[in-house]
Scaffold this active site. Structure first.
Site, mmCIF file in Angstrom:
data_model
loop_
_atom_site.group_PDB
_atom_site.id
_atom_site.type_symbol
_atom_site.label_atom_id
_atom_site.label_comp_id
_atom_site.label_asym_id
_atom_site.label_seq_id
_atom_site.Cartn_x
_atom_site.Cartn_y
_atom_site.Cartn_z
ATOM 1 N N CYS A 131 -34.189 -24.975 -4.258
ATOM 2 C CA CYS A 131 -34.880 -25.648 -3.156
ATOM 3 C C CYS A 131 -35.868 -24.716 -2.473
ATOM 4 C CB CYS A 131 -33.837 -26.158 -2.158
ATOM 5 S SG CYS A 131 -34.575 -26.921 -0.726
ATOM 6 N N CYS A 134 -35.990 -25.042 1.367
ATOM 7 C CA CYS A 134 -34.861 -24.420 2.067
ATOM 8 C C CYS A 134 -35.018 -22.895 2.077
ATOM 9 C CB CYS A 134 -33.531 -24.732 1.391
ATOM 10 S SG CYS A 134 -33.372 -26.402 0.801
ATOM 11 N N ASP A 135 -35.431 -22.318 0.961
ATOM 12 C CA ASP A 135 -35.322 -20.868 0.788
ATOM 13 C C ASP A 135 -36.651 -20.128 0.645
ATOM 14 O OD1 ASP A 135 -32.563 -21.259 0.731
ATOM 15 O OD2 ASP A 135 -32.561 -21.585 -1.432
#
Ligand code: NAP
Length: 309
Positions: A131, A134-135
Site C-alpha cells: 500500500c 499507507c507507507d
C-alpha cells in the site's frame, strides 16, 4: 436475534447497510480487521460518480458509514471467526461471542495477493509493502529508488503516487504491455520518474540477512537472464484474493475462491446473500461493489418479508 448481519464495511457492505437501515432492519455491520475496506488505502478516487474533482478514499468510506448510521445501521468493530450457515437462524462467532441472525450479507472483500516469496514474507513492513498511500511517505523510502510490481490499475496508481517521494520508480511487469486502463497506463508511462521493466518477475527480495530491503533479483521471462536492481522498497500490486475462507465447503465458489451467487445476490444457502469483491473478479470497482451491496440489501429485505407472510 438479528434480522440482518453484514460482514464487511467496504463499499458493498456499507451500501447494503444503508439500504437495509432505510428498510428499518437495523442491520449489524461487522468491520473485520480493515474498517472501510481497501478503498481507505487509496488516495484519490476519480471514478466514483458524483465527485467531479475526485474524493479521498478514506473520506468516501467515512461519509458512507455516517450515511448508513444516520438511518440506524450499527457498525461494530469485530472479526467473524466462524460461521454456521447450514440453516437459519445462522450463528456467527465474533471475537469470541456468538450471535444469531435471520439473514447474512457477505461483503468481506478481498486482500492483497502476495508474490509468494519467502523473502517477501520476511521483509514485510521492512521495505516490502502492499500500500503506497499507507507507507509511501515513510522516511526509509524518501529520495530512494523504489520498485512497484504489477501491470494493472493498482500498480500504475501506486507507481504514480510514489513519484512524490522516490528518486525513481521501477515498474516491474511480467509482460510487455500494461493491463491497466488506457488513461492510467498513459499517465504512468509518460511520467519522467517511472521506468518500466518489461517481461520481468521478482525472484527474490534482498536482503534478508540485513533485515531490510536493499534491492530485488529480477528474471527476464523471455531471455531467462537474471539481474539485480538496487531499491529501498518493494510495493506489490498484483491483484487480490477474495476473503472467503470462512465460507469454504458451505457456499458455492469458483476455483479462485470467489463466491458464486445463484440468482441476483442470493447464494446457494437461502438467507445468505453476497456482494462486492468477494464475489466479483470481473468489475471490481467501488461503484459496482456499491451497486451489488444495494442489490443484496433489497434481496435480503424481500427474503425477510417472504418469511413473515
Ligand atoms: P489486476 O487488474 O488483476 O492486475 C494485476 C496485475 O498483476 C496484472 O498486471 C498481472 O499481470 C499482475 N500479476 C498477477 N499475479 C502476478 C504474479 N504472481 N506475479 C507478477 N505479476 C502478477 O489487479 P489491480 O491492478 O489490483 O486492479 C483490480 C481492479 O481494481 C481492476 O478492475 C482495476 O481496474 C480496479 N482499479 C481501479 C483503479 C482506478 O480506476 N483508479 C485503481 C486500482 C484498481 P498480467 O497483466 O500479466 O495478468
Amino acid at each position: 436475534m438479528e434480522k440482518v448481519v453484514i460482514i464487511g464495511t467496504g463499499c458493498a457492505g456499507l451500501t447494503a447497510a444503508l439500504y437495509t437501515a432505510r428498510a428499518n432492519l437495523t442491520p449489524l455491520v461487522l468491520t473485520g480487521t480493515m474498517p472501510g475496506g481497501l478503498l481507505t488505502t487509496t488516495s484519490i478516487v476519480e471514478n466514483f460518480p458524483g465527485f467531479p474533482e475526485g474524493i479521498d478514499g478514506y473520506e468516501l468510506m467515512t461519509r458512507l458509514q455516517k450515511q448508513a448510521e444516520r438511518f440506524g445501521a450499527r457498525v461494530q468493530f469485530g472479526t467473524v471467526e466462524s460461521v454456521a450457515l447450514s440453516q437459519p437462524p445462522f450463528t456467527l462467532t465474533v471475537d469470541g461471542e456468538t450471535l444469531q441472525t435471520q439473514t447474512v450479507i457477505i461483503a468481506s472483500g478481498a486482500g492483497h495477493r502476495h508474490l509468494g516469496l519467502s523473502s517477501e514474507d520476511l521483509l514485510e513492513k521492512k521495505g516490502v509493502t502492499y500500500c503506497a498511500t499507507c507507507d509511501g511517505a515513510l522516511p526509509l523510502f524518501r529520495n530512494q529508488p523504489l520498485v512497484v510490481v504489477g501491470g494493472g490499475d493498482s500498480a500504475c496508481e501506486e507507481a504514480t503516487y510514489l513519484t512524490r517521494f522516490a528518486s525513481v520508480v521501477y515498474l516491474v511487469h511480467r509482460r510487455d504491455s500494461l493491463r491497466a486502463s488506457k488513461i492510467m497506463a498513459e499517465r504512468t508511462l509518460t511520467h519522467a520518474k517511472i521506468k518500466p521493466i518489461w517481461d520481468s518477475v521478482v525472484t527474490e527480495i534482498l536482503d534478508v540477512k540485513q533485515d531490510k530491503v536493499t534491492g530485488v533479483r529480477l528474471k527476464n521471462v523471455k531471455t531467462n537472464k537474471e539481474t539485480a536492481l538496487d531499491c529501498a522498497g518493494v510495493f506489490v500490486a498484483i491483484g487480490h484474493v477474495p476473503n472467503t475462507q470462512l465460507f469454504k465447503g458451505v457456499l458455492d465458489m469458483d476455483e479462485n475462491g470467489y463466491i458464486i451467487p445463484e440468482r441476483g445476490s442470493a447464494t446457494n444457502v437461502p438467507g445468505v446473500f453476497v456482494a462486492g469483491d468477494c464475489s466479483d473478479h470481473v468489475y471490481r470497482q467501488a461503484v459496482t461493489a456499491a451497486g451489488m451491496g444495494c442489490a443484496a440489501a433489497i434481496d435480503a429485505e424481500r427474503y425477510l418479508a417472504g418469511l413473515n407472510q
